[in-house]
Enzyme design. Structure first.
Site, PDB file in Angstrom:
ATOM      1  N   ASP A 104       1.113  -1.258   0.241  1.00  0.00           N
ATOM      2  CA  ASP A 104      -0.200   0.096   0.018  1.00  0.00           C
ATOM      3  C   ASP A 104       1.032   1.235  -0.172  1.00  0.00           C
ATOM      4  O   ASP A 104       1.883   1.243   0.540  1.00  0.00           O
ATOM      5  CB  ASP A 104      -0.978  -0.031   1.323  1.00  0.00           C
ATOM      6  N   TYR A 138     -14.576   6.222 -12.775  1.00  0.00           N
ATOM      7  CA  TYR A 138     -14.464   4.986 -12.041  1.00  0.00           C
ATOM      8  C   TYR A 138     -15.121   3.834 -12.791  1.00  0.00           C
ATOM      9  O   TYR A 138     -14.836   2.746 -12.970  1.00  0.00           O
ATOM     10  CB  TYR A 138     -15.016   5.244 -10.787  1.00  0.00           C
TER      11      TYR A 138
END
Length: 273
Positions: A38, A155
């Protein structure tokens, strides 16, 4: 009966929170060795410590999926150590807003993370897995990769692309021993809802009009891993995600009322500045 993930090595991106963290925890609980990647180093480290404290095998690394070289190096490192059996391309972002309010910079950010981030991981992992003759790539898309998502066109566009990529790559990999699945969930409780960028949108007003209840991240991870174990091509959940996917393919016009309601909700939450 032993877990299909016991003794396997897994890399999960976007693992500091939400679906990624829940996947890492579930994989470790099932006996896998997990690398949590991450950009949020503190979050990934905290998640890894929690897994280790519970008896699992995990470590955290900092990795920005938009950095193709860094991502490829990480994948190669794990493959060289024979600890990459599963890649979960989970990292993703959303920037909610109407097309008239989005700038090209917004589009580029979403494309770089949601699409190119998956391409970077899948490209590096597929090559190595094909050479070894086994491996499973799991790309996390969305119900928005199967049906339109007004008010979140960037998106939606990237998630449609991830679905197309995954379905194509699945056929390419079949004879090479590489499995590919794509995950298309409905609304899941994660940072995508609580922390994603909103452009001229009142977050609380919009969230108050979500049409369905949020699936807990742990429940989402359980369903995803069940689908991976069965080598499902497209992992859809909950029920309404499967239903709307079928309905939209059967007759797009029948889904239009829900799409118009979604757009109405976005416009009610729109702010003038």
């Amino acid at each position: 009966m032993s877990s299909p993930f016991a003794g396997r090595g897994a890399l999960v991106t976007g693992a500091a929170s939400g679906i990624g963290r829940a996947l890492a925890e579930a994989l470790a609980a099932a006996g896998a060795t997990v690398v949590l990647a991450d950009v949020d180093e503190a979050g990934a480290q905290a998640a890894a410590r929690g897994i280790v404290a519970s008896g699992g095998n995990a470590r955290a690394v900092v990795c920005d999926v938009t950095d193709a070289t860094r991502f490829a190096n990480l994948i190669e490192e794990l493959a060289d150590a024979a600890s990459l059996d599963l890649l979960f391309n989970n990292a993703g972002i959303a920037i909610t807003g109407e097309m008239r309010d989005l700038e090209l910079t917004h589009w580029r950010r979403v494309v770089e993370v949601n699409l190119m981030g998956v391409v970077h991981g899948a490209s590096a992992a597929f090559r190595l897995m094909a050479a070894r003759g086994h491996g499973h790539i799991v790309n996390v898309a969305s119900l928005a990769g199967l049906v339109p998502f007004p008010g979140n066109a960037s998106y939606c566009a990237t998630k449609h692309a991830v679905v197309g990529l995954s379905r194509s790559l699945r056929t390419e990999g079949a004879a090479l021993g590489v499995k590919v699945s794509v995950v298309c969930p409905g609304y899941v409780a994660s940072n995508i809802n609580t922390a994603s960028e909103m452009v001229k949108i009142d977050r609380e007003r919009l969230l108050a009009h979500l049409p369905f209840r949020l699936v807990p991240a742990a429940a989402a991870a359980e369903r995803i891993l069940a689908g991976v174990a069965r080598n499902e091509a497209v992992i859809r959940f909950p029920f309404y995600a499967r239903f709307f996917d079928w309905l939209y393919r059967f007759s797009p016009a029948l889904v239009e009322p829900l799409l118009r309601k979604t757009m109405d909700d976005v416009r009610r939450a729109r702010t003038p500045s």
